[in-house]
Scaffold this motif. Sequence first.
Motif, PDB file in Angstrom:
ATOM      1  N   TYR B  35       0.674  -1.284  -0.017  1.00 36.38           N
ATOM      2  CA  TYR B  35      -0.102   0.070  -0.105  1.00 36.38           C
ATOM      3  C   TYR B  35       0.806   1.132  -0.015  1.00 36.38           C
ATOM      4  CZ  TYR B  35      -4.110  -2.835   1.738  1.00 36.38           C
ATOM      5  OH  TYR B  35      -5.096  -3.792   1.794  1.00 36.38           O
ATOM      6  N   GLN B  37       0.518   5.272   1.524  1.00 38.61           N
ATOM      7  CA  GLN B  37       0.002   6.198   2.347  1.00 38.61           C
ATOM      8  C   GLN B  37       0.564   7.436   2.092  1.00 38.61           C
ATOM      9  OE1 GLN B  37      -0.138   5.691   6.367  1.00 38.61           O
ATOM     10  NE2 GLN B  37      -2.194   6.607   6.719  1.00 38.61           N
ATOM     11  N   GLY B  40      -2.858  12.680   4.569  1.00 36.98           N
ATOM     12  CA  GLY B  40      -4.313  13.119   4.597  1.00 36.98           C
ATOM     13  C   GLY B  40      -5.032  12.174   3.470  1.00 36.98           C
ATOM     14  N   LYS B  41      -4.247  10.987   3.305  1.00 38.51           N
ATOM     15  CA  LYS B  41      -5.229  10.234   2.453  1.00 38.51           C
ATOM     16  C   LYS B  41      -5.182   8.879   3.009  1.00 38.51           C
ATOM     17  CE  LYS B  41      -4.362  12.590  -1.903  1.00 38.51           C
ATOM     18  NZ  LYS B  41      -3.762  12.429  -3.287  1.00 38.51           N
ATOM     19  N   GLY B  42      -6.036   7.800   2.727  1.00 39.89           N
ATOM     20  CA  GLY B  42      -6.230   6.694   2.983  1.00 39.89           C
ATOM     21  C   GLY B  42      -4.999   5.683   2.491  1.00 39.89           C
ATOM     22  N   LEU B  43      -5.054   4.419   2.687  1.00 43.03           N
ATOM     23  CA  LEU B  43      -4.161   3.557   1.992  1.00 43.03           C
ATOM     24  C   LEU B  43      -4.449   3.289   0.626  1.00 43.03           C
ATOM     25  CD1 LEU B  43      -3.799   3.379   5.277  1.00 43.03           C
ATOM     26  CD2 LEU B  43      -3.016   0.969   4.744  1.00 43.03           C
ATOM     27  N   LEU B  45      -4.026   0.604  -2.673  1.00 45.62           N
ATOM     28  CA  LEU B  45      -3.304  -0.683  -2.899  1.00 45.62           C
ATOM     29  C   LEU B  45      -2.428  -0.364  -4.201  1.00 45.62           C
ATOM     30  CD1 LEU B  45      -3.124  -3.728  -2.241  1.00 45.62           C
ATOM     31  CD2 LEU B  45      -4.877  -4.096  -3.604  1.00 45.62           C
ATOM     32  N   ASP B  59      -4.838  -0.499  -7.381  1.00 46.79           N
ATOM     33  CA  ASP B  59      -5.560   0.581  -8.153  1.00 46.79           C
ATOM     34  C   ASP B  59      -4.261   1.813  -8.427  1.00 46.79           C
ATOM     35  OD1 ASP B  59      -8.315   0.654  -5.890  1.00 46.79           O
ATOM     36  OD2 ASP B  59      -8.087  -0.143  -7.735  1.00 46.79           O
ATOM     37  N   LEU B  90       3.399   0.674   2.678  1.00 47.48           N
ATOM     38  CA  LEU B  90       3.240  -0.262   3.808  1.00 47.48           C
ATOM     39  C   LEU B  90       2.990  -1.737   3.254  1.00 47.48           C
ATOM     40  CD1 LEU B  90       0.713   2.201   5.735  1.00 47.48           C
ATOM     41  CD2 LEU B  90       2.782   1.300   6.764  1.00 47.48           C
ATOM     42  N   PHE B 105      -0.026  -5.496   9.166  1.00 47.63           N
ATOM     43  CA  PHE B 105       0.828  -4.447   8.652  1.00 47.63           C
ATOM     44  C   PHE B 105       2.288  -4.558   9.251  1.00 47.63           C
ATOM     45  CE2 PHE B 105      -2.066  -2.243   5.868  1.00 47.63           C
ATOM     46  CZ  PHE B 105      -3.189  -2.550   6.164  1.00 47.63           C
TER      47      PHE B 105
END
Lengths: 118, 114
Positions: B35, B37, B40-43, B45, B59, B90, B105
């Motif tokens: 992942y 990161q 301010g954003k999510g994880l 993939l 993605d 990650l 993780f």
Amino acid sequence: AQKVTQTQTSISVVEKTTVTMDCVYETRDSSYFLFWYKQTASGEIVFLIRQDSYKKENATVGHYSLNFQKPKSSIGLIITATQIEDSAVYFCAMRDYMTNSAGNKLTFGIGTRVLVRP
Amino acid sequence: GGIITQTPKFLIGQEGQKLTLKCQQNFNHDTMYWYRQDSGKGLRLIYYSITENDLQKGDLSEGYDASREKKSSFSLTVTSAQKNEMAVFLCASSIARDNYAEQFFGPGTRLTVL
């Protein structure tokens, strides 16, 4: 495409109170799984709790519980009796549909930062 | 129990450089993930692998290559580092047989591109 939305950027609460954070999701699947993960200040990410879409009862683990409202595509996380160490970023995630059952492709929200103050 | 280790912990690269990140897990999990990161954003993939020598695009796979050399290890290569790029990468793993298996993780690799 699946989508997970967390609208609350940050929440501040006093220790020993309850904090609630929201998450809404979009999916075409009839069966799916929803997760909450916690990321501490050190960067460590740990799994907290899971809700299976076919289960009507809300999942509970320790002082974490979920408010699952399937008609609203909503899965809120509730933390009761908060402690200082609950200060973290909380991520909501959904398991994507996969053509095979192997693996667990998750879509994550952007997270909600929780500060628990004395 | 088990552990996921990621090396290096910090990675500083130059624009255009090819950079490799490594991940090892001793859970004996079948599936591994990478992942990204951003602040301010999510994880998001990048790649995942459901077994040794398997690779599946996530993605965000453009600009990355991955390699699952053996069950316990999963590598990610940034094919051409972008100037001023900063992100945490990650690695995670999970058992394959359950649709609802939690992911474990690693501590992350923090990338800075000068």
